[in-house]
Design an enzyme around this catalytic site. Structure first.
Site, PDB file in Angstrom:
ATOM      1  N   GLY A   8     -11.142  -8.570  -2.212  1.00 20.39           N
ATOM      2  CA  GLY A   8      -9.974  -9.102  -1.511  1.00 20.39           C
ATOM      3  C   GLY A   8      -9.536 -10.479  -1.982  1.00 20.39           C
ATOM      4  O   GLY A   8      -8.355 -10.697  -2.266  1.00 20.39           O
ATOM      5  N   GLY A  24     -13.799  -3.621  -0.223  1.00 16.18           N
ATOM      6  CA  GLY A  24     -15.156  -3.119   0.008  1.00 16.18           C
ATOM      7  C   GLY A  24     -15.496  -1.981  -0.945  1.00 16.18           C
ATOM      8  O   GLY A  24     -16.603  -1.913  -1.487  1.00 16.18           O
ATOM      9  N   LYS A  65     -21.872 -15.836  -0.861  1.00 15.83           N
ATOM     10  CA  LYS A  65     -23.303 -15.583  -0.642  1.00 15.83           C
ATOM     11  C   LYS A  65     -23.990 -14.773  -1.721  1.00 15.83           C
ATOM     12  O   LYS A  65     -23.476 -13.743  -2.163  1.00 15.83           O
ATOM     13  CB  LYS A  65     -23.469 -14.838   0.688  1.00 15.83           C
ATOM     14  CG  LYS A  65     -23.176 -15.721   1.866  1.00 15.83           C
ATOM     15  CD  LYS A  65     -23.445 -14.971   3.132  1.00 15.83           C
ATOM     16  CE  LYS A  65     -23.287 -15.900   4.322  1.00 15.83           C
ATOM     17  NZ  LYS A  65     -23.237 -15.123   5.557  1.00 15.83           N
ATOM     18  N   ARG A  83       0.823  -1.224   0.000  1.00 15.86           N
ATOM     19  CA  ARG A  83       0.000   0.000   0.000  1.00 15.86           C
ATOM     20  C   ARG A  83       0.852   1.267   0.000  1.00 15.86           C
ATOM     21  O   ARG A  83       0.462   2.271  -0.596  1.00 15.86           O
ATOM     22  CB  ARG A  83      -0.946  -0.007   1.201  1.00 15.86           C
ATOM     23  CG  ARG A  83      -2.027  -1.032   1.014  1.00 15.86           C
ATOM     24  CD  ARG A  83      -2.934  -1.089   2.193  1.00 15.86           C
ATOM     25  NE  ARG A  83      -4.097  -1.910   1.867  1.00 15.86           N
ATOM     26  CZ  ARG A  83      -4.975  -2.334   2.743  1.00 15.86           C
ATOM     27  NH1 ARG A  83      -4.831  -2.016   4.018  1.00 15.86           N
ATOM     28  NH2 ARG A  83      -6.000  -3.062   2.368  1.00 15.86           N
TER      29      ARG A  83
HETATM   30  P1  AMP Z   1     -17.106 -13.510  -0.383  1.00 16.14           P
HETATM   31  O1  AMP Z   1     -16.500 -12.967   0.878  1.00 16.14           O
HETATM   32  O2  AMP Z   1     -18.593 -13.454  -0.408  1.00 16.14           O
HETATM   33  O3  AMP Z   1     -16.470 -12.981  -1.635  1.00 16.14           O
HETATM   34  O4  AMP Z   1     -16.792 -15.062  -0.352  1.00 16.14           O
HETATM   35  C1  AMP Z   1     -15.509 -15.583  -0.324  1.00 16.14           C
HETATM   36  C2  AMP Z   1     -15.562 -16.915   0.336  1.00 16.14           C
HETATM   37  O5  AMP Z   1     -16.412 -17.765  -0.391  1.00 16.14           O
HETATM   38  C3  AMP Z   1     -14.218 -17.604   0.383  1.00 16.14           C
HETATM   39  O6  AMP Z   1     -13.793 -17.641   1.718  1.00 16.14           O
HETATM   40  C4  AMP Z   1     -14.514 -18.988  -0.160  1.00 16.14           C
HETATM   41  O7  AMP Z   1     -13.947 -20.018   0.611  1.00 16.14           O
HETATM   42  C5  AMP Z   1     -16.014 -19.074  -0.089  1.00 16.14           C
HETATM   43  N1  AMP Z   1     -16.554 -20.037  -1.065  1.00 16.14           N
HETATM   44  C6  AMP Z   1     -16.318 -20.065  -2.372  1.00 16.14           C
HETATM   45  N2  AMP Z   1     -16.901 -21.134  -2.934  1.00 16.14           N
HETATM   46  C7  AMP Z   1     -17.540 -21.795  -1.946  1.00 16.14           C
HETATM   47  C8  AMP Z   1     -18.311 -22.987  -1.904  1.00 16.14           C
HETATM   48  N3  AMP Z   1     -18.544 -23.692  -2.992  1.00 16.14           N
HETATM   49  N4  AMP Z   1     -18.806 -23.360  -0.715  1.00 16.14           N
HETATM   50  C9  AMP Z   1     -18.565 -22.640   0.391  1.00 16.14           C
HETATM   51  N5  AMP Z   1     -17.833 -21.511   0.415  1.00 16.14           N
HETATM   52  C10 AMP Z   1     -17.327 -21.085  -0.739  1.00 16.14           C
END
Ligand code: AMP
Length: 392
Positions: free
Chosen positions: A350, A373, A197, A36
């Protein structure tokens, strides 16, 4: 979106107040990753070369409005001084007579760093008096902290009410690559969205569906969409509260002629564990005793094919549980496909940025965003207060 940029400002003999994001990881009093700091050096060197002096503001960790010594900027200042190659003074505080005197004594080419702006709760409250006090340290304000641009804090937004305000090179580059994605991307424009999610990514899906031609949905969120389509998803991650949201997104995408690409095969596991045995599932449907952990090779091929004629690509969020090596392949292959693509490629968030860096592909991507973010909120079409303050 057009910004006032630092190149427009007359800086000779001026005192420039700059907000940077030097919130670096520190261990035993030493910065362990100076990325950074390095990222802000072009703007800082430019300002100094124009004959200005500099007052530097950054936050560091979460001292929650208190002057906690463990959140002092001393380790960051030491690293910054080394990288800059000239002396940097560290003020003992953010406010107070001693700091004011240090600011007044600055000569062209000299650099003073204020203590952690979050030593005062007024920072995150965007308190106008605090912002005014900060603004009094400069003739001109430059913001180069994209990572905090989605927060209306005193040092990221408040000060802009009291000083002529300009974007540094980092923010300028972020906007140069990100704004066209929502306004006028080059077509075909492919968006690749992953992560855990639907609930946290639905806004970005809806926003990008307005301008993209194809949208790839991977990661844990894909299973809610597959369930909506009537597929068996076994024990995969699912958000039953978002089935209707997912369904209406798929309908809207169809109406707009946006092609939605969902996984057609998977790497699955019996349990969510670092030691879990990977099981190849060569169909969309997943057996009852398994959960989808990564996209399979056929899905990777679909994505690679979709990228072949793309002119613009954006990627946010991993394709699988990439933290576990046996489920990282999908994310790695997508990172490589993006690096091989001739398209203007933008990576934000990230985890996807971490993946790009882990595989050493950053220099093959047109733009790797510096704010997790902030880049997500930007792609969601939200107004970022720190950027709005710099708009023409
Ligand atoms: P996000 O913070 O919403 O971008 O999600 C990132 C997280 O999603 C990472 O820590 C991944 O391990 C998780 N992730 C990705 N694919 C899967 C999956 N098929 N099942 C559960 N977690 C997942």
């Amino acid at each position: 979106m057009e910004l006032h940029t630092v190149k427009e400002a007359d800086l000779k003999g001026k005192r420039v107040l700059i907000r940077v994001d030097f919130n670096c990881p520190v261990k035993n009093g030493v910065v362990t990753d100076p990325t950074r700091i390095k990222a802000a050096l072009p703007t800082i060197n430019y300002i100094l070369s124009e004959g200005a002096s500099l007052v530097i503001m950054t936050h560091f960790g979460r001292p929650k409005g208190e002057k906690k010594p463990e959140f002092s900027l001393l380790p960051v200042k030491n690293e910054f001084e080394k990288l800059l190659g000239r002396p940097v003074l560290l003020a003992p505080d953010v406010l107070g007579k001693e700091v004011e005197d240090m600011v007044k004594a600055l000569k062209p080419g000299e650099v003073l760093m204020l203590e952690n702006v979050r030593f005062y709760k007024e920072e995150e409250k965007n308190d106008p008096e605090y912002a005014k006090a900060l603004a009094s340290y400069g003739d001109v304000y430059v913001n180069d902290a994209f990572g905090t641009a989605h927060r209306a804090h005193a040092s990221t937004e408040g000060v802009s009410h009291y000083l002529p305000s300009y974007a540094g090179f980092l923010i300028e580059k972020e906007v140069k690559y990100m704004a066209p994605l929502l306004e006028n991307p080059e077509h075909p424009f492919v968006a690749i969205i992953g992560g855990s999610k639907v609930s946290s990514k639905i806004t970005v899906l809806e926003s990008l569906a307005k301008t993209c031609d194809k949208i790839v949905i991977g990661g844990g969120m894909a299973y809610t969409f597959l369930k909506v389509q009537g597929h068996k998803i076994g024990k995969s991650l699912v958000e039953d509260d978002f089935l209707e949201t997912a369904s209406s997104f798929l309908e809207k995408a169809k109406e707009k002629n946006v092609e939605v690409i969902l996984p057609v095969d998977h790497v699955a596991a019996k349990e969510f564990a670092e030691t879990a045995e990977p099981v190849a599932v060569d169909s969309v449907d997943i057996p009852d005793d398994l959960m989808g952990m990564d996209i399979g090779p056929k899905t990777v091929k679909l994505i690679t094919d979709a990228l072949k004629d793309a002119k613009n690509v954006v990627w946010n969020g991993p394709m699988g549980v990439f933290e576990f090596a046996q489920f990282a392949k999908g994310t790695e292959m997508v990172a490589k496909a993006l690096a091989d693509s001739d398209a203007v490629s933008v990576v934000g968030g990230g985890d996807s940025v971490a993946a790009i860096n882990k595989f050493g592909l950053a220099d093959k991507i047109s733009h790797v965003s510096t704010g997790g973010g902030a880049s997500l909120e930007f792609l969601e079409g939200k107004t970022l207060p720190g950027i709005k303050a710099l708009e023409k």
